[in-house]
Structure formats: C-alpha cells, structure tokens
Design a protein around this motif. Sequence first.
Motif, PDB file in Angstrom:
ATOM      1  N   ALA A 236       0.830  -1.204   0.000  1.00 10.89           N
ATOM      2  CA  ALA A 236       0.000   0.000   0.000  1.00 10.89           C
ATOM      3  C   ALA A 236       0.865   1.255   0.000  1.00 10.89           C
ATOM      4  O   ALA A 236       0.530   2.257  -0.629  1.00 10.89           O
ATOM      5  CB  ALA A 236      -0.934  -0.006   1.197  1.00 10.89           C
ATOM      6  N   LYS A 237       1.998   1.182   0.722  1.00  9.09           N
ATOM      7  CA  LYS A 237       2.923   2.326   0.757  1.00  9.09           C
ATOM      8  C   LYS A 237       3.975   2.233  -0.340  1.00  9.09           C
ATOM      9  O   LYS A 237       4.833   3.113  -0.452  1.00  9.09           O
ATOM     10  CB  LYS A 237       3.610   2.400   2.120  1.00  9.09           C
ATOM     11  N   LYS A 238       3.938   1.159  -1.122  1.00 14.46           N
ATOM     12  CA  LYS A 238       4.901   0.934  -2.196  1.00 14.46           C
ATOM     13  C   LYS A 238       6.326   1.015  -1.656  1.00 14.46           C
ATOM     14  O   LYS A 238       7.218   1.635  -2.272  1.00 14.46           O
ATOM     15  CB  LYS A 238       4.680   1.919  -3.340  1.00 14.46           C
ATOM     16  N   THR A 239       6.546   0.384  -0.525  1.00 17.15           N
ATOM     17  CA  THR A 239       7.834   0.474   0.153  1.00 17.15           C
ATOM     18  C   THR A 239       8.277  -0.911   0.630  1.00 17.15           C
ATOM     19  O   THR A 239       7.456  -1.700   1.109  1.00 17.15           O
ATOM     20  CB  THR A 239       7.758   1.433   1.356  1.00 17.15           C
ATOM     21  N   VAL A 240       9.556  -1.166   0.453  1.00 17.44           N
ATOM     22  CA  VAL A 240      10.193  -2.383   0.961  1.00 17.44           C
ATOM     23  C   VAL A 240      11.232  -1.966   1.989  1.00 17.44           C
ATOM     24  O   VAL A 240      11.947  -0.976   1.789  1.00 17.44           O
ATOM     25  CB  VAL A 240      10.824  -3.183  -0.182  1.00 17.44           C
TER      26      VAL A 240
END
Length: 128
Positions: free
Chosen positions: A75-79
């Motif tokens: 959802a936050k497009k974060t890894v």
Amino acid sequence: QLQLVESGGGLVQPGGSLRLSCAAAGFNLDNYVIGWFRQAPGKEREGVSCISSSDGSTYYANSVKGRFTISRDNAKKTVYLQMNSLKPEDTAVYYCGAAKRITTIQAMCTRALWYDIWGQGTQVTVSS
C-alpha cells in the motif's frame, strides 16, 4: 518516470541496527521482485535479500541470514530491510532494485543484471 528511493543508511557501531527503506515512485510493486544489493569498494554488487511482491516469498544471502529481515508494504509501495547485529563486513553502499519475476526468488537475488530499475544507493558504515 519509474524510480526507487532508498533511505535509512548511516554510521553504526558493530552490533547495532539500521532499517533501510526503498520507496517506489511511478509504479506499483505488484508483480515485481524487489532486491537489496550491496557493493563494497573494489567488489562486485552482491544480492543481500529479495522479496516477491506477489506472493511474499523471500531470500537471504547466507552472510545475512538470521540478522536481516526484508518486508514490504504494498500500500505504501515500500520495501524495508531491517539489519540487526551489524558487522564491519556489512559496510557497503546498499541499493534496491526492481525486476519482473522470471524465475525462483533465490535466482532473482543473484543476478543484478535482471534488475532494470535502481535507486541511488545509501551508504551503510559499520565501525567503532
């Protein structure tokens, strides 16, 4: 424009912890493998840990297994890469890359050439 932006690097003492973030801009993580690679001076870029955004499968290099944890927030497009018990040999510039999954997650984590979107890198220095 497709971009990855890393953050969270820094100077830490041996045994310390850092959390790296890799944020995607201009694309969703769906169907991508996100890999954390690192490159020390005079050495080739090596895969540290990778995660598949579609099924969550992960891979860790032997050198970091048990100390590093990769996770994703689609959802936050974060890894994220949580790095604990850091050692001086972990010192390197850490890059995150994105690639379409074409084989096993382990194989995807060994070939930097398969990744066509890269971040600018973030320096991690482990020293007393």
